[in-house]
Design a protein around this motif. Structure first.
Motif, PDB file in Angstrom:
ATOM      1  N   THR A 196       0.839  -1.198   0.000  1.00  0.00           N
ATOM      2  CA  THR A 196       0.000   0.000   0.000  1.00  0.00           C
ATOM      3  C   THR A 196       0.875   1.249   0.000  1.00  0.00           C
ATOM      4  O   THR A 196       1.843   1.331   0.752  1.00  0.00           O
ATOM      5  CB  THR A 196      -0.915  -0.015   1.246  1.00  0.00           C
ATOM      6  OG1 THR A 196      -1.586  -1.271   1.277  1.00  0.00           O
ATOM      7  CG2 THR A 196      -1.931   1.104   1.194  1.00  0.00           C
ATOM      8  N   PRO A 197       0.543   2.222  -0.834  1.00  0.00           N
ATOM      9  CA  PRO A 197       1.358   3.447  -0.869  1.00  0.00           C
ATOM     10  C   PRO A 197       1.289   4.236   0.437  1.00  0.00           C
ATOM     11  O   PRO A 197       0.267   4.228   1.118  1.00  0.00           O
ATOM     12  CB  PRO A 197       0.708   4.265  -2.001  1.00  0.00           C
ATOM     13  CG  PRO A 197      -0.112   3.315  -2.789  1.00  0.00           C
ATOM     14  CD  PRO A 197      -0.545   2.244  -1.828  1.00  0.00           C
ATOM     15  N   LYS A 198       2.381   4.897   0.759  1.00  0.00           N
ATOM     16  CA  LYS A 198       2.379   5.855   1.872  1.00  0.00           C
ATOM     17  C   LYS A 198       1.799   7.156   1.324  1.00  0.00           C
ATOM     18  O   LYS A 198       2.262   7.656   0.294  1.00  0.00           O
ATOM     19  CB  LYS A 198       3.801   6.073   2.385  1.00  0.00           C
ATOM     20  CG  LYS A 198       4.358   4.828   3.056  1.00  0.00           C
ATOM     21  CD  LYS A 198       5.599   5.151   3.885  1.00  0.00           C
ATOM     22  CE  LYS A 198       6.823   5.244   3.010  1.00  0.00           C
ATOM     23  NZ  LYS A 198       8.067   5.329   3.788  1.00  0.00           N
ATOM     24  N   ILE A 199       0.805   7.698   2.012  1.00  0.00           N
ATOM     25  CA  ILE A 199       0.072   8.823   1.433  1.00  0.00           C
ATOM     26  C   ILE A 199       0.614  10.178   1.840  1.00  0.00           C
ATOM     27  O   ILE A 199       0.242  11.194   1.274  1.00  0.00           O
ATOM     28  CB  ILE A 199      -1.428   8.744   1.803  1.00  0.00           C
ATOM     29  CG1 ILE A 199      -1.577   8.663   3.322  1.00  0.00           C
ATOM     30  CG2 ILE A 199      -2.084   7.554   1.122  1.00  0.00           C
ATOM     31  CD1 ILE A 199      -2.942   9.060   3.791  1.00  0.00           C
ATOM     32  N   MET A 200       1.519  10.223   2.841  1.00  0.00           N
ATOM     33  CA  MET A 200       2.019  11.519   3.319  1.00  0.00           C
ATOM     34  C   MET A 200       3.192  12.027   2.472  1.00  0.00           C
ATOM     35  O   MET A 200       3.604  13.160   2.604  1.00  0.00           O
ATOM     36  CB  MET A 200       2.478  11.419   4.777  1.00  0.00           C
ATOM     37  CG  MET A 200       1.393  10.993   5.730  1.00  0.00           C
ATOM     38  SD  MET A 200      -0.033  12.095   5.723  1.00  0.00           S
ATOM     39  CE  MET A 200       0.644  13.479   6.639  1.00  0.00           C
ATOM     40  N   THR A 201       3.719  11.194   1.621  1.00  0.00           N
ATOM     41  CA  THR A 201       4.900  11.566   0.845  1.00  0.00           C
ATOM     42  C   THR A 201       4.584  12.717  -0.103  1.00  0.00           C
ATOM     43  O   THR A 201       3.555  12.704  -0.777  1.00  0.00           O
ATOM     44  CB  THR A 201       5.394  10.349   0.040  1.00  0.00           C
ATOM     45  OG1 THR A 201       5.686   9.310   0.977  1.00  0.00           O
ATOM     46  CG2 THR A 201       6.614  10.678  -0.780  1.00  0.00           C
ATOM     47  N   MET A 202       5.463  13.713  -0.125  1.00  0.00           N
ATOM     48  CA  MET A 202       5.232  14.832  -1.032  1.00  0.00           C
ATOM     49  C   MET A 202       6.150  14.755  -2.253  1.00  0.00           C
ATOM     50  O   MET A 202       5.714  15.000  -3.368  1.00  0.00           O
ATOM     51  CB  MET A 202       5.460  16.154  -0.319  1.00  0.00           C
ATOM     52  CG  MET A 202       5.106  17.320  -1.215  1.00  0.00           C
ATOM     53  SD  MET A 202       5.384  18.891  -0.452  1.00  0.00           S
ATOM     54  CE  MET A 202       5.278  19.945  -1.893  1.00  0.00           C
ATOM     55  N   LEU A 203       7.423  14.467  -2.030  1.00  0.00           N
ATOM     56  CA  LEU A 203       8.356  14.461  -3.158  1.00  0.00           C
ATOM     57  C   LEU A 203       9.148  13.165  -3.296  1.00  0.00           C
ATOM     58  O   LEU A 203       9.536  12.794  -4.388  1.00  0.00           O
ATOM     59  CB  LEU A 203       9.344  15.634  -3.011  1.00  0.00           C
ATOM     60  CG  LEU A 203       8.720  17.020  -3.170  1.00  0.00           C
ATOM     61  CD1 LEU A 203       9.730  18.090  -2.794  1.00  0.00           C
ATOM     62  CD2 LEU A 203       8.220  17.240  -4.593  1.00  0.00           C
ATOM     63  N   ASP A 204       9.403  12.506  -2.170  1.00  0.00           N
ATOM     64  CA  ASP A 204      10.327  11.386  -2.209  1.00  0.00           C
ATOM     65  C   ASP A 204       9.629  10.078  -2.562  1.00  0.00           C
ATOM     66  O   ASP A 204       9.689   9.104  -1.830  1.00  0.00           O
ATOM     67  CB  ASP A 204      11.039  11.265  -0.857  1.00  0.00           C
ATOM     68  CG  ASP A 204      12.506  10.918  -1.040  1.00  0.00           C
ATOM     69  OD1 ASP A 204      12.891  10.654  -2.191  1.00  0.00           O
ATOM     70  OD2 ASP A 204      13.231  10.896  -0.040  1.00  0.00           O
ATOM     71  N   PHE A 205       8.963  10.065  -3.711  1.00  0.00           N
ATOM     72  CA  PHE A 205       8.306   8.845  -4.162  1.00  0.00           C
ATOM     73  C   PHE A 205       9.364   7.858  -4.650  1.00  0.00           C
ATOM     74  O   PHE A 205      10.430   8.265  -5.086  1.00  0.00           O
ATOM     75  CB  PHE A 205       7.326   9.171  -5.302  1.00  0.00           C
ATOM     76  CG  PHE A 205       6.181  10.039  -4.854  1.00  0.00           C
ATOM     77  CD1 PHE A 205       5.018   9.462  -4.364  1.00  0.00           C
ATOM     78  CD2 PHE A 205       6.272  11.423  -4.893  1.00  0.00           C
ATOM     79  CE1 PHE A 205       3.969  10.256  -3.938  1.00  0.00           C
ATOM     80  CE2 PHE A 205       5.228  12.218  -4.466  1.00  0.00           C
ATOM     81  CZ  PHE A 205       4.079  11.635  -3.979  1.00  0.00           C
ATOM     82  N   ASN A 206       9.064   6.587  -4.587  1.00  0.00           N
ATOM     83  CA  ASN A 206      10.038   5.611  -5.075  1.00  0.00           C
ATOM     84  C   ASN A 206       9.559   4.842  -6.306  1.00  0.00           C
ATOM     85  O   ASN A 206      10.299   4.051  -6.859  1.00  0.00           O
ATOM     86  CB  ASN A 206      10.490   4.658  -3.964  1.00  0.00           C
ATOM     87  CG  ASN A 206       9.345   3.825  -3.408  1.00  0.00           C
ATOM     88  OD1 ASN A 206       8.237   3.861  -3.926  1.00  0.00           O
ATOM     89  ND2 ASN A 206       9.618   3.081  -2.365  1.00  0.00           N
TER      90      ASN A 206
END
Ligand SMILES: [Cu+2]
Length: 470
Positions: A222-232
């Protein structure tokens, strides 16, 4: 009882009589059956069999939502729901989307069409849909709280408007947007011109895809939803290379590619082997006087760009985001890279104690593509695309435009790797290598420095640095 309110409280409450009285003069029998799609394959273009004709688009690793005509109104049924999306073979993510997929199906209509979209909310929280870029009545714009009440869990709302201008649009929730877009809720909307348009050319192939991004820890679903820029995970239509289908075209086809960006950063999209024109933006077709040839165009956050070119060079041409971190997949190893440091002797000892310990390529990152390192289950390998000459060392936002002279019109099947004519592949030089003369004579410089540093300075680039979650 207020009829409109009654109508809006869900599928069960809808009857033809109430709907006719409250929402539209057009009688509505029942909700159109929602059409679901669970495969991540690129579906053949959906030729319209009702309504006005148009040349349909091809959604990369996606599909177009069928509709029904109801007394002159095009009716669609979107179901917002949790979905499992295969992002690349062997790697599945638990996302939110529409009708079984993230992104949702592409909606295609014709300029002037009256459109009615039923939206059923099967998410665990309320939602809404904003029709990004469209001209429509304010109450149909989909901003929860501002233009409408949010669609509660289990309820169905109806959006209805006329598709006023031709162009490329997107749709996405405007309720708990950060969460819902980070979870994959988005889709494409194409409004085709109703007649020959002076600024919209007819093309042989018309591709669409969304740029999206996820932050999913290696081994997680499940994706982490708080991430703003540091997507992987940098994806096209929630797919990562090598899971992204090639854009297959016939030699001398006129090709259009429509790209929408619903990530949190810009993506300079770069095509090899051809020059293209930007023929459309969010605002519609661009005036001809503003068009010039490019090989890279930046698609900023929330924007749409439509590019066109003549595919007159055969081959497998790379097409990708030019931010090199966006053509990599998940790197969950918080280990700095030490290019140039030989770790061979100590790694064996350390892995005995810390099994997961890994040195990031002391010779660069190319090792990563070949190294079959143990990964947690359900983790996308970092750079795994395998080409005819070895690893392509790419992941994420990367695919190919495959141009073939013998590809049949309307055939989108992958033709396999390009067979290069004899003598047209870069080859190894096996002759002698003379040393450049100026190195010996001038210390590598064409002009002498006036003020030489007292001591020689030498720097080493450590790349990439620090937390490698891209
Ligand atoms: Cu990018």
């Amino acid at each position: 009882m207020n009829n409109r309110r009654n109508f809006l409280t869900g599928a069960g409450a809808i009857t033809g009589a109430i709907a006719a009285a409250s929402v539209s003069r057009v009688a509505m029998a029942a909700l159109p059956e929602p059409v679901l799609q669970t495969k991540p394959d690129t579906m053949a273009p959906l030729a319209p069999n009702t309504g006005r004709p148009y040349n349909p688009v091809v959604t990369l690793n996606g599909w177009t939502l069928p509709w029904r005509m109801n007394q002159g109104v095009k009716e669609f049924h979107l179901v917002a729901e949790p979905v499992v999306r295969e992002m690349s073979p062997g790697f599945k993510a638990h996302l939110w989307g529409y009708n079984g997929q993230s992104p949702g199906p592409t909606i295609e209509v014709v300029e002037g069409d009256r459109v009615r979209i039923f939206v059923t909310n099967k998410l665990p929280e309320h939602t809404s849909i904003h029709w990004h870029g469209q001209r429509l009545p304010n109450g149909m714009d989909g901003v929860a709280g501002l233009n409408q009440p949010a669609i509660p869990v289990g309820k169905t709302f109806v959006y209805e408007f006329v598709a006023k201008r031709p162009g490329t649009f997107m749709y996405h929730p405007h309720a708990d947007e950060m969460t819902q877009m980070a979870m994959g809720m988005m889709g494409f909307w194409i409004t085709h011109p109703k007649a020959k348009h002076p600024l919209i050319d007819e093309v042989d192939r018309d591709f669409v895809f969304l740029l999206n991004a996820y932050d999913i820890d290696p081994g997680a679903y499940t994706p982490k939803i708080m991430t703003m820029l540091d997507f992987n995970l940098w994806s096209w239509n929630s797919r990562i290379f090598p899971g992204i289908d090639p854009l297959v075209v016939r030699k001398n086809d006129k090709v259009r590619i429509r790209i929408g960006n619903l990530t949190m950063t810009n993506h300079p999209m770069h095509l090899h082997g051809h020059e293209f024109l930007v023929t459309g933006t969010d605002g519609g077709p661009t005036p001809k006087s503003t068009r010039w040839y490019e090989v890279t165009t930046d698609v900023a956050v929330g924007q749409m760009r439509q590019i066109e070119f003549l595919a007159d060079e055969e081959g497998d041409w790379a097409f990708h985001c030019h931010k090199s971190h966006h053509t990599m997949n998940a790197m969950g190893h918080d280990v700095p890279t030490l290019i140039g440091v030989d770790h061979r002797k100590i790694v064996k000892d350390i892995t005995g104690v810390i099994p997961d310990y890994m040195v990031m390529g002391e010779r660069g990152m190319a090792d990563m593509a070949e190294m079959d390192m143990p990964l947690p289950d359900n983790t996308a390998k970092m750079m795994t695309g395998e080409g005819p000459f070895g690893s392509v060392e790419m992941g994420g936002m990367f695919s190919m435009v495959k141009v073939r002279k013998d590809q049949k019109p309307g055939d989108y099947k992958d033709p396999g790797w390009y067979k290069h004519p004899a003598g047209e592949v870069a080859y190894e030089w096996t002759g002698s290598l003379p040393n450049p003369a100026r190195f010996a004579a001038e210390g590598g410089k064409t002009m002498r420095s006036q003020n030489m540093p007292a001591k020689e300075v030498e720097v080493q680039v450590r790349k990439p640095m620090g937390n490698m979650k891209h």
